[in-house]
Design a protein around this motif. Structure first.
Motif, PDB file in Angstrom:
ATOM      1  N   LYS A 133      -9.849  -0.639  -4.439  1.00  0.00           N
ATOM      2  CA  LYS A 133      -9.350  -0.964  -5.623  1.00  0.00           C
ATOM      3  C   LYS A 133      -8.110  -1.217  -5.509  1.00  0.00           C
ATOM      4  CE  LYS A 133      -7.625   1.245 -10.128  1.00  0.00           C
ATOM      5  NZ  LYS A 133      -7.988   2.431 -10.465  1.00  0.00           N
ATOM      6  N   PHE A 134      -7.681  -1.000  -4.557  1.00  0.00           N
ATOM      7  CA  PHE A 134      -5.707  -1.684  -4.493  1.00  0.00           C
ATOM      8  C   PHE A 134      -5.870  -3.060  -3.848  1.00  0.00           C
ATOM      9  CE2 PHE A 134      -3.134  -2.901  -0.839  1.00  0.00           C
ATOM     10  CZ  PHE A 134      -1.894  -2.957  -1.241  1.00  0.00           C
ATOM     11  N   PHE A 135      -6.885  -3.454  -3.204  1.00  0.00           N
ATOM     12  CA  PHE A 135      -7.195  -4.499  -2.773  1.00  0.00           C
ATOM     13  C   PHE A 135      -7.645  -5.489  -3.938  1.00  0.00           C
ATOM     14  CE2 PHE A 135      -6.875  -3.437   1.521  1.00  0.00           C
ATOM     15  CZ  PHE A 135      -5.922  -4.386   2.144  1.00  0.00           C
ATOM     16  N   ALA A 136      -8.723  -5.006  -4.742  1.00  0.00           N
ATOM     17  CA  ALA A 136      -9.207  -5.695  -5.605  1.00  0.00           C
ATOM     18  C   ALA A 136      -8.812  -5.788  -6.830  1.00  0.00           C
ATOM     19  CB  ALA A 136     -10.803  -5.524  -6.380  1.00  0.00           C
ATOM     20  N   THR A 137      -7.519  -4.530  -7.320  1.00  0.00           N
ATOM     21  CA  THR A 137      -7.296  -5.364  -8.313  1.00  0.00           C
ATOM     22  C   THR A 137      -5.776  -4.825  -8.223  1.00  0.00           C
ATOM     23  OG1 THR A 137      -6.398  -2.461  -8.209  1.00  0.00           O
ATOM     24  CG2 THR A 137      -8.713  -3.549  -9.606  1.00  0.00           C
ATOM     25  N   GLN A 182      -9.566 -16.135  -2.073  1.00  0.00           N
ATOM     26  CA  GLN A 182     -11.359 -15.530  -2.112  1.00  0.00           C
ATOM     27  C   GLN A 182     -11.179 -13.489  -2.439  1.00  0.00           C
ATOM     28  OE1 GLN A 182     -13.869 -16.451   0.202  1.00  0.00           O
ATOM     29  NE2 GLN A 182     -13.946 -18.940  -1.245  1.00  0.00           N
ATOM     30  N   CYS A 183     -11.778 -12.889  -2.950  1.00  0.00           N
ATOM     31  CA  CYS A 183     -11.337 -11.952  -3.276  1.00  0.00           C
ATOM     32  C   CYS A 183     -12.940 -10.808  -3.533  1.00  0.00           C
ATOM     33  CB  CYS A 183     -10.663 -10.647  -3.910  1.00  0.00           C
ATOM     34  SG  CYS A 183     -10.300  -8.943  -4.218  1.00  0.00           S
ATOM     35  N   PHE A 184     -13.835 -10.397  -3.352  1.00  0.00           N
ATOM     36  CA  PHE A 184     -15.406  -9.869  -2.686  1.00  0.00           C
ATOM     37  C   PHE A 184     -15.397  -8.894  -2.486  1.00  0.00           C
ATOM     38  CE2 PHE A 184     -15.673 -13.449  -0.651  1.00  0.00           C
ATOM     39  CZ  PHE A 184     -16.823 -13.261   0.140  1.00  0.00           C
ATOM     40  N   SER A 185     -16.793  -8.063  -2.812  1.00  0.00           N
ATOM     41  CA  SER A 185     -17.241  -7.109  -2.836  1.00  0.00           C
ATOM     42  C   SER A 185     -19.159  -7.544  -1.201  1.00  0.00           C
ATOM     43  CB  SER A 185     -18.344  -5.843  -2.853  1.00  0.00           C
ATOM     44  OG  SER A 185     -16.556  -5.551  -3.574  1.00  0.00           O
ATOM     45  N   LEU A 186     -19.270  -7.098  -0.543  1.00  0.00           N
ATOM     46  CA  LEU A 186     -20.401  -7.296   0.218  1.00  0.00           C
ATOM     47  C   LEU A 186     -21.089  -6.403   0.854  1.00  0.00           C
ATOM     48  CD1 LEU A 186     -21.682 -10.068   1.932  1.00  0.00           C
ATOM     49  CD2 LEU A 186     -20.265  -9.579   3.329  1.00  0.00           C
ATOM     50  N   TRP A 203       0.732  -1.366   0.056  1.00  0.00           N
ATOM     51  CA  TRP A 203       0.258  -0.165   0.148  1.00  0.00           C
ATOM     52  C   TRP A 203       0.610   1.611   0.314  1.00  0.00           C
ATOM     53  CZ3 TRP A 203      -4.170   2.443  -1.431  1.00  0.00           C
ATOM     54  CH2 TRP A 203      -4.741   3.147  -0.789  1.00  0.00           C
ATOM     55  N   GLU A 204       1.746   1.354   0.413  1.00  0.00           N
ATOM     56  CA  GLU A 204       2.779   2.230   0.852  1.00  0.00           C
ATOM     57  C   GLU A 204       3.308   2.964  -0.482  1.00  0.00           C
ATOM     58  OE1 GLU A 204       7.029   4.006   2.734  1.00  0.00           O
ATOM     59  OE2 GLU A 204       6.573   1.862   3.023  1.00  0.00           O
ATOM     60  N   GLU A 205       3.835   1.465  -1.131  1.00  0.00           N
ATOM     61  CA  GLU A 205       4.637   2.178  -3.168  1.00  0.00           C
ATOM     62  C   GLU A 205       3.047   2.566  -3.831  1.00  0.00           C
ATOM     63  OE1 GLU A 205       6.191  -1.391  -5.050  1.00  0.00           O
ATOM     64  OE2 GLU A 205       7.771  -1.764  -3.075  1.00  0.00           O
ATOM     65  N   TYR A 206       1.598   1.925  -3.751  1.00  0.00           N
ATOM     66  CA  TYR A 206       0.666   2.325  -3.970  1.00  0.00           C
ATOM     67  C   TYR A 206       0.434   3.787  -4.370  1.00  0.00           C
ATOM     68  CZ  TYR A 206      -4.375   1.536  -6.537  1.00  0.00           C
ATOM     69  OH  TYR A 206      -5.022   1.835  -7.480  1.00  0.00           O
ATOM     70  N   CYS A 207       0.750   3.957  -2.688  1.00  0.00           N
ATOM     71  CA  CYS A 207       0.656   5.387  -1.840  1.00  0.00           C
ATOM     72  C   CYS A 207       1.159   6.336  -2.455  1.00  0.00           C
ATOM     73  CB  CYS A 207       0.220   5.886  -0.702  1.00  0.00           C
ATOM     74  SG  CYS A 207      -1.218   5.072  -0.111  1.00  0.00           S
ATOM     75  N   ALA A 208       2.200   6.139  -2.612  1.00  0.00           N
ATOM     76  CA  ALA A 208       3.863   7.088  -3.772  1.00  0.00           C
ATOM     77  C   ALA A 208       3.118   6.485  -4.950  1.00  0.00           C
ATOM     78  CB  ALA A 208       4.810   5.850  -3.145  1.00  0.00           C
ATOM     79  N   ILE A 224     -14.655  -6.399   1.034  1.00  0.00           N
ATOM     80  CA  ILE A 224     -14.688  -4.594   0.417  1.00  0.00           C
ATOM     81  C   ILE A 224     -15.824  -4.896   1.563  1.00  0.00           C
ATOM     82  CG2 ILE A 224     -14.696  -2.781  -0.651  1.00  0.00           C
ATOM     83  CD1 ILE A 224     -12.441  -4.780  -3.200  1.00  0.00           C
ATOM     84  N   GLU A 225     -16.238  -4.539   2.186  1.00  0.00           N
ATOM     85  CA  GLU A 225     -17.841  -4.624   2.833  1.00  0.00           C
ATOM     86  C   GLU A 225     -18.354  -2.914   3.184  1.00  0.00           C
ATOM     87  OE1 GLU A 225     -18.016  -7.350   5.800  1.00  0.00           O
ATOM     88  OE2 GLU A 225     -16.019  -7.519   5.833  1.00  0.00           O
ATOM     89  N   LYS A 226     -19.399  -2.760   3.495  1.00  0.00           N
ATOM     90  CA  LYS A 226     -19.484  -1.444   4.002  1.00  0.00           C
ATOM     91  C   LYS A 226     -20.869  -1.556   4.750  1.00  0.00           C
ATOM     92  CE  LYS A 226     -20.550  -0.593  -0.963  1.00  0.00           C
ATOM     93  NZ  LYS A 226     -20.466   0.591  -2.117  1.00  0.00           N
ATOM     94  N   SER A 227     -21.380  -1.044   5.661  1.00  0.00           N
ATOM     95  CA  SER A 227     -22.711  -1.146   6.350  1.00  0.00           C
ATOM     96  C   SER A 227     -23.164   1.232   5.631  1.00  0.00           C
ATOM     97  CB  SER A 227     -22.044  -0.315   7.489  1.00  0.00           C
ATOM     98  OG  SER A 227     -22.135   0.524   7.949  1.00  0.00           O
ATOM     99  N   LYS A 228     -24.561   0.887   6.820  1.00  0.00           N
ATOM    100  CA  LYS A 228     -24.966   2.639   5.839  1.00  0.00           C
ATOM    101  C   LYS A 228     -24.009   3.916   6.511  1.00  0.00           C
ATOM    102  CE  LYS A 228     -29.973   0.958   6.415  1.00  0.00           C
ATOM    103  NZ  LYS A 228     -30.770   0.630   7.367  1.00  0.00           N
ATOM    104  N   THR A 229     -23.141   3.397   7.629  1.00  0.00           N
ATOM    105  CA  THR A 229     -22.607   4.007   7.809  1.00  0.00           C
ATOM    106  C   THR A 229     -20.944   4.375   8.404  1.00  0.00           C
ATOM    107  OG1 THR A 229     -22.345   2.907  10.225  1.00  0.00           O
ATOM    108  CG2 THR A 229     -23.628   4.620   9.859  1.00  0.00           C
ATOM    109  N   ALA A 230     -19.806   2.859   7.056  1.00  0.00           N
ATOM    110  CA  ALA A 230     -19.042   2.890   7.326  1.00  0.00           C
ATOM    111  C   ALA A 230     -18.418   2.100   6.102  1.00  0.00           C
ATOM    112  CB  ALA A 230     -18.258   1.874   8.352  1.00  0.00           C
ATOM    113  N   ARG A 231     -17.243   2.035   5.765  1.00  0.00           N
ATOM    114  CA  ARG A 231     -16.786   1.418   5.235  1.00  0.00           C
ATOM    115  C   ARG A 231     -15.245   0.624   5.629  1.00  0.00           C
ATOM    116  NH1 ARG A 231     -17.869   3.937  -0.988  1.00  0.00           N
ATOM    117  NH2 ARG A 231     -16.342   2.643  -1.683  1.00  0.00           N
ATOM    118  N   TRP A 232     -14.841  -0.551   4.407  1.00  0.00           N
ATOM    119  CA  TRP A 232     -13.668  -1.279   5.661  1.00  0.00           C
ATOM    120  C   TRP A 232     -13.268  -2.385   4.658  1.00  0.00           C
ATOM    121  CZ3 TRP A 232     -18.656  -1.572   7.604  1.00  0.00           C
ATOM    122  CH2 TRP A 232     -19.371  -3.080   7.733  1.00  0.00           C
ATOM    123  N   VAL A 233     -11.987  -2.629   4.973  1.00  0.00           N
ATOM    124  CA  VAL A 233     -11.271  -4.102   4.068  1.00  0.00           C
ATOM    125  C   VAL A 233     -11.008  -5.158   5.231  1.00  0.00           C
ATOM    126  CG1 VAL A 233     -10.158  -5.216   2.557  1.00  0.00           C
ATOM    127  CG2 VAL A 233     -10.816  -2.487   1.829  1.00  0.00           C
TER     128      VAL A 233
END
Length: 151
Positions: A103-107, A145-149, A46-51, A121-130
Motif C-alpha cells: 500500500k505504501f508503494f502504490a499510494t 509505472q506502478c502496478f500489480s502482477l 518507509w521509516e516515516e510511514y512505519c512511525a 507489486i508481485e506475488k507467487s503461490k508462496t511469496a509476495r514482494w515489491v
C-alpha cells in the motif's frame, strides 16, 4: 547511514546453491550504486510511514538484486530484466507488514516525485514482494509505472 550495500545486492542463495557466479562487471556496479541511492530514499520514506502508522521496524530485506545472465536464466527471469543490468531489487519489509508495504508503494511512494522506472507489486503461490526498477536497461529511461502482477 547506509542501509544497503552492493554485497546485499549481489547475494543470492540460488547462485550459491547452483554454483553460479553472481559477480557483476564494473559497469553494472555503477548501476547498483544508482539503484541503492533509490533504495535509501525508499527506506527513509518507509521509516516515516512505519512511525506514523505504528508498524514497527522499517528495515527492508532485498530478496533479489543483481542477477548475472546465468542466474537470471536459472530463476526464469526475462532476458531484458533490469536485475541483469543492476537496475532492480525485489523487496520485503522485515516487520512482516507486506500488505502495508505494498500500500505504501502504490499510494504513497509512487507519487512522491522520486525517479524510478517500475514498481511492481508481485506475488507467487508462496511469496509476495515489491519489485523496484530504477531505470529501463535498454535506454536508461524512467517510466514511473506502478502496478500489480501475479506470477
Amino acid at each position: 547511514m547506509a542501509n544497503f550495500t552492493i554485497a546485499e545486492m549481489v547475494q543470492s542463495n540460488t547462485a550459491d546453491r547452483l554454483k553460479i557466479s553472481n559477480n557483476p562487471p564494473a559497469s553494472v556496479r555503477v548501476h547498483l550504486t544508482e539503484t541503492i541511492t533509490l533504495l535509501e530514499s525508499i527506506r527513509a520514506e518507509w521509516e516515516e510511514y512505519c512511525a506514523e502508522h505504528s508498524l514497527g521496524t522499517p528495515a527492508i530485506r532485498i530478496t533479489s538484486g543483481y542477477r548475472s545472465p546465468a542466474l537470471n536464466k536459472a530463476v526464469g527471469g526475462v532476458k531484458n530484466s533490469a536485475h541483469v543490468a543492476g537496475y532492480a531489487a525485489d523487496l520485503q519489509p522485515v516487520n512482516g507488514k507486506q500488505v502495508e508495504f505494498e500500500k505504501f508503494f502504490a499510494t504513497v511512494f509512487s507519487r512522491m516525485g522520486y525517479g524510478f522506472d517500475q514498481i511492481i507489486i508481485e506475488k507467487s503461490k508462496t511469496a509476495r514482494w515489491v519489485h523496484v526498477g530504477y531505470k529501463r536497461p535498454e535506454d536508461g529511461k524512467q517510466r514511473h509505472q506502478c502496478f500489480s502482477l501475479k506470477v
